[in-house]
Design a protein around this motif. Structure first.
Motif, PDB file in Angstrom:
ATOM      1  N   THR A 113       1.380   7.116  -7.025  1.00  0.00           N
ATOM      2  CA  THR A 113       0.305   7.967  -7.531  1.00  0.00           C
ATOM      3  C   THR A 113       0.908   9.247  -8.121  1.00  0.00           C
ATOM      4  O   THR A 113       1.815   9.843  -7.529  1.00  0.00           O
ATOM      5  CB  THR A 113      -0.683   8.345  -6.407  1.00  0.00           C
ATOM      6  N   THR A 134      -9.115   5.028  -0.309  1.00  0.00           N
ATOM      7  CA  THR A 134      -9.499   3.679  -0.754  1.00  0.00           C
ATOM      8  C   THR A 134      -8.808   2.610   0.085  1.00  0.00           C
ATOM      9  O   THR A 134      -9.439   1.618   0.485  1.00  0.00           O
ATOM     10  CB  THR A 134      -9.139   3.498  -2.234  1.00  0.00           C
ATOM     11  N   GLU A 178      -4.761  12.265  -6.547  1.00  0.00           N
ATOM     12  CA  GLU A 178      -4.789  10.810  -6.703  1.00  0.00           C
ATOM     13  C   GLU A 178      -4.248  10.110  -5.462  1.00  0.00           C
ATOM     14  O   GLU A 178      -4.731   9.033  -5.084  1.00  0.00           O
ATOM     15  CB  GLU A 178      -3.981  10.387  -7.929  1.00  0.00           C
ATOM     16  N   ARG A 179      -3.229  10.713  -4.804  1.00  0.00           N
ATOM     17  CA  ARG A 179      -2.693  10.106  -3.582  1.00  0.00           C
ATOM     18  C   ARG A 179      -3.752  10.127  -2.484  1.00  0.00           C
ATOM     19  O   ARG A 179      -3.910   9.160  -1.739  1.00  0.00           O
ATOM     20  CB  ARG A 179      -1.434  10.838  -3.124  1.00  0.00           C
ATOM     21  N   ALA A 216       1.967   1.858  -3.456  1.00  0.00           N
ATOM     22  CA  ALA A 216       0.882   2.422  -4.263  1.00  0.00           C
ATOM     23  C   ALA A 216       0.756   3.923  -4.023  1.00  0.00           C
ATOM     24  O   ALA A 216       0.527   4.697  -4.965  1.00  0.00           O
ATOM     25  CB  ALA A 216      -0.435   1.715  -3.938  1.00  0.00           C
ATOM     26  N   ASP A 237       0.832  -1.206   0.000  1.00  0.00           N
ATOM     27  CA  ASP A 237       0.000   0.000   0.000  1.00  0.00           C
ATOM     28  C   ASP A 237       0.864   1.252   0.000  1.00  0.00           C
ATOM     29  O   ASP A 237       0.546   2.245  -0.666  1.00  0.00           O
ATOM     30  CB  ASP A 237      -0.925   0.003   1.213  1.00  0.00           C
ATOM     31  N   GLU A 274      -7.023  10.126  -2.933  1.00  0.00           N
ATOM     32  CA  GLU A 274      -8.021   9.121  -3.296  1.00  0.00           C
ATOM     33  C   GLU A 274      -7.523   7.710  -2.993  1.00  0.00           C
ATOM     34  O   GLU A 274      -8.271   6.860  -2.491  1.00  0.00           O
ATOM     35  CB  GLU A 274      -8.373   9.247  -4.783  1.00  0.00           C
ATOM     36  N   THR A 275      -6.252   7.459  -3.296  1.00  0.00           N
ATOM     37  CA  THR A 275      -5.676   6.143  -3.027  1.00  0.00           C
ATOM     38  C   THR A 275      -5.637   5.868  -1.530  1.00  0.00           C
ATOM     39  O   THR A 275      -5.968   4.759  -1.075  1.00  0.00           O
ATOM     40  CB  THR A 275      -4.259   6.050  -3.611  1.00  0.00           C
TER      41      THR A 275
END
Length: 224
Positions: A191, A203, A196-197, A187, A184, A199-200
C-alpha cells in the motif's frame, strides 16, 4: 543487545543488496522487526552486512514457503540497529525499516545467501524522517474491530499500550502483529501510504471475520 553504529545511511541507497527471503514476515519503513538468526548461511550474511557501511538487509517474501521459491517483486530494506550473539552462535537482530524496494533482477552469486539488484524509484517518501499521519483514522472503530477479530480466534489481546501511540506506529504495529496470511502481509506492504494501509488492514480483518476459520500465517515467530 548491542547497538549498531549511529545512523549514517549513504546519501544514495545501494543498487545491490543481500536478501533475506522470509515467508510471512513484514517490515515497514520506520518500523522495527526482531529476527532470530540460526542458519549458517544467514549468520554469514549478517557477519558480512555488519562490516558494510550501510548494514542493510532486504526483507522480501517468497511466493511459497519452500526453498528456492520465486520472490515477490516488492520488499523492504532494513538497517541493523541492534544485535546480540548467543553462546551457541545464534544471533538476535533488530532491523529498522528504511525503504521499500522493487526487485529488478536476482543475481548469480557465490555466497550462500541470495542477492539482487533493486530499484528505489517510487519509494522516496519512505525515507522521510517524519512519520506519516492518518487524518481519517477512527481509533475506536479500529479497536472494536480488532477485539472482534482476536475474540473470534480465541486469542488474548490487550491494546491499552497502543491506544495513544502515533498513527503510523499504531497501524504498522497492528499490520505486523495481526495473524494474517502471508499474501495479506504483502498487500499491507505494497500500500502506498498510511491511510491506504489502514483501509487495507480493516478490509482484510473484516474479510477474515466473514470467512471464519483460522487464516493466520503458519508461523507465529519470525525465525530463520
Amino acid at each position: 543487545m548491542a547497538e549498531a553504529a549511529p545512523d549514517r545511511l549513504p546519501a544514495q541507497l545501494p543498487e545491490r543488496i543481500a536478501l533475506f527471503p522470509l515467508f510471512g514476515a513484514l517490515l515497514l519503513p520506520r518500523a522495527h522487526l526482531p529476527l532470530h538468526i540460526f542458519e549458517p548461511r544467514y549468520l554469514a550474511m549478517v557477519d558480512e552486512v555488519l562490516t558494510s557501511p550501510h548494514r542493510l538487509i532486504g526483507m522480501i517474501q517468497p511466493l511459497a514457503p519452500n526453498e528456492g521459491a520465486r520472490l515477490h517483486r516488492i520488499g523492504c530494506v532494513g538497517r541493523i540497529v541492534g544485535f546480540a550473539e548467543r553462546p551457541d552462535g545464534r544471533m538476535d537482530l533488530t532491523l529498522a525499516g528504511v525503504s521499500r524496494f522493487r526487485l529488478t533482477s536476482e543475481l548469480i552469486v557465490s555466497t550462500p545467501w541470495r542477492q539482487a539488484e533493486v530499484s528505489w524509484d517510487g519509494f522516496a517518501h519512505d525515507r522521510n524522517r517524519m512519520a506519516e499521519t492518518d487524518p481519517y483514522l477512527d481509533r475506536a472503530a479500529l479497536f472494536a474491530l480488532l477485539a472482534r477479530f482476536f475474540a473470534a480466534r480465541g486469542l488474548p489481546h490487550d491494546w491499552q499500550n497502543l491506544k495513544s501511540v502515533p498513527d503510523e506506529l499504531l497501524i504498522n504495529v497492528l499490520s505486523v502483529l495481526c495473524p494474517l496470511p502471508a499474501g495479506d502481509k504483502q498487500a499491507l506492504l505494497e500500500t502506498p501510504h498510511l491511510p491506504e494501509r489502514r483501509e487495507t488492514l480493516i478490509t482484510l480483518l473484516e474479510f477474515a471475520l466473514q470467512r471464519g476459520g483460522d487464516d493466520a500465517a503458519d508461523d507465529d515467530e519470525i525465525m530463520q
